[in-house]
Design a protein around this motif. Structure first.
Motif, mmCIF file in Angstrom:
data_model
loop_
_atom_site.group_PDB
_atom_site.id
_atom_site.type_symbol
_atom_site.label_atom_id
_atom_site.label_comp_id
_atom_site.label_asym_id
_atom_site.label_seq_id
_atom_site.Cartn_x
_atom_site.Cartn_y
_atom_site.Cartn_z
ATOM 1 N N VAL A 108 49.513 41.572 32.347
ATOM 2 C CA VAL A 108 48.509 42.230 33.180
ATOM 3 C C VAL A 108 47.665 41.165 33.850
ATOM 4 C CG1 VAL A 108 46.932 42.477 31.192
ATOM 5 C CG2 VAL A 108 46.618 43.919 33.219
ATOM 6 N N VAL A 109 47.329 41.389 35.107
ATOM 7 C CA VAL A 109 46.438 40.510 35.853
ATOM 8 C C VAL A 109 45.086 41.199 35.949
ATOM 9 C CG1 VAL A 109 46.062 39.242 37.989
ATOM 10 C CG2 VAL A 109 48.388 39.633 37.181
ATOM 11 N N LEU A 110 44.021 40.478 35.586
ATOM 12 C CA LEU A 110 42.687 41.059 35.499
ATOM 13 C C LEU A 110 41.728 40.358 36.441
ATOM 14 C CD1 LEU A 110 42.421 41.180 31.578
ATOM 15 C CD2 LEU A 110 43.068 43.070 33.085
ATOM 16 N N ASP A 111 40.771 41.142 36.952
ATOM 17 C CA ASP A 111 39.637 40.580 37.665
ATOM 18 C C ASP A 111 38.708 39.962 36.620
ATOM 19 O OD1 ASP A 111 36.891 40.465 38.745
ATOM 20 O OD2 ASP A 111 37.742 41.460 40.491
ATOM 21 N N PRO A 112 38.347 38.690 36.730
ATOM 22 C CA PRO A 112 37.544 38.039 35.693
ATOM 23 C C PRO A 112 36.126 38.574 35.596
ATOM 24 C CG PRO A 112 37.798 36.585 37.560
ATOM 25 C CD PRO A 112 38.695 37.755 37.817
ATOM 26 N N VAL A 113 35.627 39.192 36.659
ATOM 27 C CA VAL A 113 34.254 39.707 36.667
ATOM 28 C C VAL A 113 34.197 41.115 36.115
ATOM 29 C CG1 VAL A 113 32.247 40.234 38.085
ATOM 30 C CG2 VAL A 113 33.646 38.216 38.597
ATOM 31 N N ARG B 5 53.724 35.248 38.267
ATOM 32 C CA ARG B 5 54.247 35.699 39.558
ATOM 33 C C ARG B 5 53.391 36.804 40.153
ATOM 34 N NH1 ARG B 5 60.053 35.738 36.844
ATOM 35 N NH2 ARG B 5 60.759 33.625 37.328
ATOM 36 N N ALA B 6 52.944 37.711 39.284
ATOM 37 C CA ALA B 6 52.080 38.788 39.765
ATOM 38 C C ALA B 6 50.764 38.236 40.299
ATOM 39 C CB ALA B 6 51.822 39.789 38.640
ATOM 40 N N ALA B 7 50.206 37.266 39.599
ATOM 41 C CA ALA B 7 48.957 36.652 40.056
ATOM 42 C C ALA B 7 49.160 35.912 41.376
ATOM 43 C CB ALA B 7 48.428 35.705 38.989
ATOM 44 N N ARG B 8 50.243 35.223 41.509
ATOM 45 C CA ARG B 8 50.500 34.489 42.757
ATOM 46 C C ARG B 8 50.647 35.436 43.938
ATOM 47 N NH1 ARG B 8 56.020 31.276 43.267
ATOM 48 N NH2 ARG B 8 56.714 33.454 43.355
ATOM 49 N N GLY C 76 54.205 47.840 42.729
ATOM 50 C CA GLY C 76 52.824 47.487 42.978
ATOM 51 C C GLY C 76 52.759 46.229 43.793
ATOM 52 N N PRO C 77 51.618 45.585 43.892
ATOM 53 C CA PRO C 77 51.475 44.446 44.759
ATOM 54 C C PRO C 77 52.053 43.164 44.243
ATOM 55 C CG PRO C 77 49.469 44.804 43.567
ATOM 56 C CD PRO C 77 50.378 45.947 43.224
ATOM 57 N N ALA C 78 52.524 43.119 43.014
ATOM 58 C CA ALA C 78 52.963 41.857 42.427
ATOM 59 C C ALA C 78 54.439 41.872 42.132
ATOM 60 C CB ALA C 78 52.186 41.576 41.149
ATOM 61 N N ALA C 79 55.108 40.669 42.166
ATOM 62 C CA ALA C 79 56.514 40.544 41.843
ATOM 63 C C ALA C 79 56.691 40.112 40.385
ATOM 64 C CB ALA C 79 57.156 39.532 42.788
ATOM 65 N N SER C 80 57.581 40.318 40.428
ATOM 66 C CA SER C 80 57.798 39.845 39.072
ATOM 67 C C SER C 80 59.153 39.818 38.070
ATOM 68 C CB SER C 80 57.777 40.773 38.432
ATOM 69 O OG SER C 80 59.206 40.670 39.019
#
Length: 478
Positions: free
Chosen positions: A30-35, A65-68, A204-208
């Protein structure tokens, strides 16, 4: 996060698991917003038969990959409960296993050097990725791809929150989801992004036989094809939630268990990744080749030179397998020395658990079986006939040991579901764990061979079933 805001930092949390280690495996990321802590993208995939460590590395790759795809210029903080992956990717530990070297190299290429940092977190703080990994394994077991359980509206809303160049990726991802199919296990996976590497659709928006004194010295599932993967920008689904196609059989939620779980061939599919105990008997002491009772009520002997050599050999073998994630040891010196040798090789810490100590053999400590037979014949006969009989002089009965070991087993399996633990312990605790897993009677303790520095293994599933995977393996000592 506003539509025009660009991200300068992202958090990636990733995990992987294997039901058998090696066995059917999957990962989650999972990719998270740090804030805000908002989940910006999720990824999960069933990857067929693999080890825990390989699955964890696959999860790392998917998360990066999702984060990139979301923000290629952002700094990324990776948080995982795999100390092995974190230390290796941070450059502090050498990567020895051939299956992990190419995965680590691939992960290092996704972002420029210095843009990604790694942090170890306890497993309790990695529940989101752990849930995704288990959902992916459940989906693969059912013969379909993992898919997010959020609605299409939520998916679209999530995609709209993605910033910059990732917006185009979101549109393509939604199209891919619309065309994705749910094939049977081993069948083709269709839809954009599917290839021979096993990466599936985006969304979704990320590959992976002679009695053996338990305190003395004498006394593996076929491959499953990948079922595809998916990535989602939608909010995380509740734990255990997994939508099924209308034609699919319902899959029980992870953690659920029948009132009376069947065993063997009648057993249903497991309900979550097992806790796997790799059971290591300590190396030799001076008492071992003499076949003397050596428990927890007498002296506490150290490893002999032969025992130290055995500890180093088993350490090398376990390091090559790359599957152990945590080490727990009996408090007795011979076990702690063996555990420390393995821990140094694996780069892990050792935790001591009193529940793993050997039987207290009372007045029999340090004696051979023949000497006990000569001095205490009636007590020995009673001990051999009943698990409730204790050794002379206030020793510990097998029934008492079984209660202690079972309580330790339950505590560890509850705390470490889905993990592979190395338990460095003694003859009686290991034989007891195997006996209990098999549902065998107490006299089975006298019918097992367990050599010094041997390895055995038992997997414990959340539905109450257990599987003995290995017994008295000494191949590493040859």
């Amino acid at each position: 996060m506003s539509g025009g805001e660009r991200l300068s930092e992202l958090i990636v949390e990733a995990d992987g698991g294997s039901r058998g280690n090696p066995g059917p495996a999957g990962y989650g990321a999972v990719v998270l917003d740090p804030v805000s802590g908002e989940a910006l993208a999720e990824a999960a995939e069933f990857i067929g038969v693999a080890t825990n460590n390989v699955a964890e590395y696959k999860g790392l790759l998917a998360g990066l990959r999702a984060a990139r795809e979301l923000a290629p210029d952002a700094s990324v903080r990776v948080r995982m409960d795999s100390k092995l992956v974190v230390e290796q990717m941070s450059g502090r530990w050498r990567i020895k296993h051939p299956d992990m070297k190419p995965l680590a190299a691939e992960a290092a290429r996704i972002y420029p050097p210095g843009q990604v940092t790694y942090e170890w977190i306890p497993r309790e703080r990695n529940k989101h990725a752990d849930r995704l990994a288990n959902e992916a394994m459940d989906a693969g077991r059912a013969g379909r791809q993992w898919q997010p359980s959020a609605s299409r509206a939520a998916l679209d809303a999530g995609a709209a929150r993605v910033v910059g160049d990732a917006t185009a990726g979101a549109a393509k991802a939604r199209a891919a989801l619309a065309h994705a199919t749910a094939p049977p296990v081993g069948g083709p996976v269709t839809g954009p992004g599917t290839g021979p590497s096993g990466t599936g659709a985006l969304s979704g928006p990320a590959a992976s036989s002679a009695p053996t004194a338990p305190g003395g010295a004498t006394a593996p599932a076929g491959p499953v094809a990948p079922a595809g993967s998916a990535v989602s920008a939608a909010p995380a689904a509740p734990a255990g939630a997994e939508p099924a196609p209308a034609t699919a059989e319902p899959v029980p939620a992870a953690g659920a268990s029948p009132a009376t779980p069947p065993v063997g061939w009648a057993a249903p599919a497991d309900l979550g990744a097992p806790a796997t105990f790799v059971l290591l008997r300590h190396g030799e002491t001076a008492l071992t080749p003499q076949k003397r009772f050596s428990g927890s009520g007498g002296t506490d002997p150290e490893l002999s030179p032969a025992g130290l050599h055995q500890a180093r050999a088993v350490a090398a073998a376990l390091a090559a397998r790359g599957t152990v994630q945590e080490i727990v040891s009996s408090p007795l010196l011979r076990c702690r020395q063996t555990a420390a040798t393995v821990a140094e090789s694996l780069g892990l810490d050792v935790r001591v658990d009193d529940g793993l100590r050997e039987t207290d053999f009372g007045a029999w400590e340090g004696l051979t079986f023949a000497e006990v037979r000569e001095r205490y014949p009636d007590d020995l006969d009673a001990w051999l006939a009943s698990p409730k009989a204790a050794p002379t002089g206030g020793g510990e009965s097998f029934a008492a040991v079984a209660r202690r070991v079972a309580a330790t087993r339950d505590r560890l399996t509850e705390r470490h579901a889905g993990r592979t633990l190395l338990l460095v312990t003694h003859v009686t605790p290991i034989k007891t764990l195997v006996r209990l897993a098999l549902g065998a009677p107490p006299e089975a303790l006298f019918r097992m061979e367990l050599s010094a520095a041997s390895v055995s293994a038992v997997a414990y599933y959340r539905d109450g079933n257990a599987s003995v995977r290995l017994l008295n393996d000494t191949s590493h000592l040859r």
